[in-house]
Design an enzyme around this catalytic site. Structure first.
Site, PDB file in Angstrom:
ATOM      1  CB  SER A 227     -33.940  58.432 -32.011  1.00 50.15           C
ATOM      2  OG  SER A 227     -34.161  58.289 -33.165  1.00 50.15           O
ATOM      3  CB  SER A 265     -38.744  57.338 -31.726  1.00 47.00           C
ATOM      4  OG  SER A 265     -38.322  57.160 -30.477  1.00 47.00           O
ATOM      5  CG  ASP A 267     -37.323  54.483 -28.906  1.00 47.22           C
ATOM      6  OD1 ASP A 267     -36.918  56.153 -29.027  1.00 47.22           O
ATOM      7  OD2 ASP A 267     -38.374  54.536 -29.146  1.00 47.22           O
TER       8      ASP A 267
END
Length: 329
Positions: A227, A265, A267
């Site tokens: 992340s 991830s 983000d």
């Protein structure tokens, strides 16, 4: 951090714009940063990073989700109202909920008559190096980061919420940078702080630098739960919609350093403005601010790696620092 250098000190200059005096998010007046670092030299490598606007008041803000595989407590209210009413706290994944409760304590003490609060707390998964199931973050760790926040150059690399993170195959952590612009005759500062913990191949000035080549025998490290948290602060007079446009550019900038934007991830970019003046800048004038955000995020991400040190953590996992002597820069 002995012996580690920021990107600029290594000759890696990102874009033509000047930086602020500290080349940090704290170049935006009134923005403070505090860390609490937990590192027992064995199975715990984690911590808390707090970004604290002062004075604490409602500020125009926006959140952009590049990929929502994460836990960003408080984001929907920011989306709905376009206002930041809390410091921004970053930590490890399984500690995010305890951290949010601690921020609530902080806000209740700050506003003794208040009946509703919206802590904004983000995370990345530092479980490759730290035993996240122990959930070591306590209220005191969070309050120490909040109360100890200052306007100096924040510690980077293995500090605070970046103590146990890995990005692009290397040890990463916290990174920060800033840019100065003049927009419509108005001096503007853009500051960025990142908590880097995502997959991909490190790319510096357009050149891919895989960990397998820079650290022979190391092998690629792609921890689960990759992340990135990006916080953008500016004193430009912008509204929440325009700050959403800045936040999107912050996520785009991850691609410059080789991000893979993988399935796992989370983000996120959070952008807020400290400006007290009006009117807001016209949309047609935002290109220079977009450029400042992109360059500052790229450099902050590089700083997060270049300032980090090799770390061995839980289960003997090792994340290697970027070796300067093999970068060819």
């Amino acid at each position: 951090m002995t012996g580690r250098s920021r990107a600029r000190a290594l000759g890696v200059l990102v874009g033509p714009l000047p930086t602020g005096p500290l080349n940090a998010i704290t170049d935006v007046e009134g923005v403070l940063v505090g860390h609490t670092t937990i590192d027992d030299g064995a199975g715990l490598h984690t911590g808390v990073t707090a970004i604290v606007p002062r004075p604490m008041r409602a500020l125009p803000a926006a959140v952009h989700t590049g990929n929502g595989y994460g836990k960003l407590v408080g984001s929907t209210q920011v989306d709905e109202l376009g206002v930041l009413e809390s410091p921004i706290v970053l930590t490890g994944t399984l500690s995010v909920f305890r951290a949010a409760d601690a921020v609530l304590t902080y806000l209740m003490e700050l506003h003794p008559g208040g009946l509703s609060f919206n802590p904004l707390v983000g995370e990345t998964n530092d479980g490759f190096l730290s035993d996240i199931r122990r959930r070591p973050i306590t209220e005191r760790h969070v309050l120490d980061a909040l109360e100890g926040a200052s306007g100096g150059l924040p510690a980077e690399g293995c500090a605070g919420a970046g103590t146990g993170t890995t990005a692009l195959g290397f040890k990463a952590g916290i990174g920060t940078s800033s840019r100065l612009q003049v927009v419509e005759g108005v001096p503007v500062t853009v500051g960025v702080l990142v908590q880097a913990n995502f997959g991909g191949v490190l790319t510096v000035r357009g050149v891919a630098m895989p960990v397998e080549e820079l650290v022979p025998g190391a092998g690629r490290v792609e921890p689960p739960g990759n992340s990135c948290m990006i916080v953008v602060a500016t004193d430009a007079p912008l509204d929440a919609r325009q700050l959403g446009r800045l936040a999107r550019r912050a996520i785009f900038a991850m691609g410059r350093v080789g991000a893979s934007y993988s399935h796992g991830s989370g983000d996120y970019a959070i952008a807020f403005s400290t400006a007290s003046r009006s009117p807001v800048l016209p949309d047609a004038a935002l290109d220079p601010v977009f450029a400042a955000v992109m360059d500052a995020v790229e450099e902050a991400l590089l700083n997060s790696l270049f300032m980090a040190t090799t770390t061995t953590g839980v289960h003997g996992h090792t994340s290697h620092a970027v070796p300067y002597d093999r970068l060819g820069i």
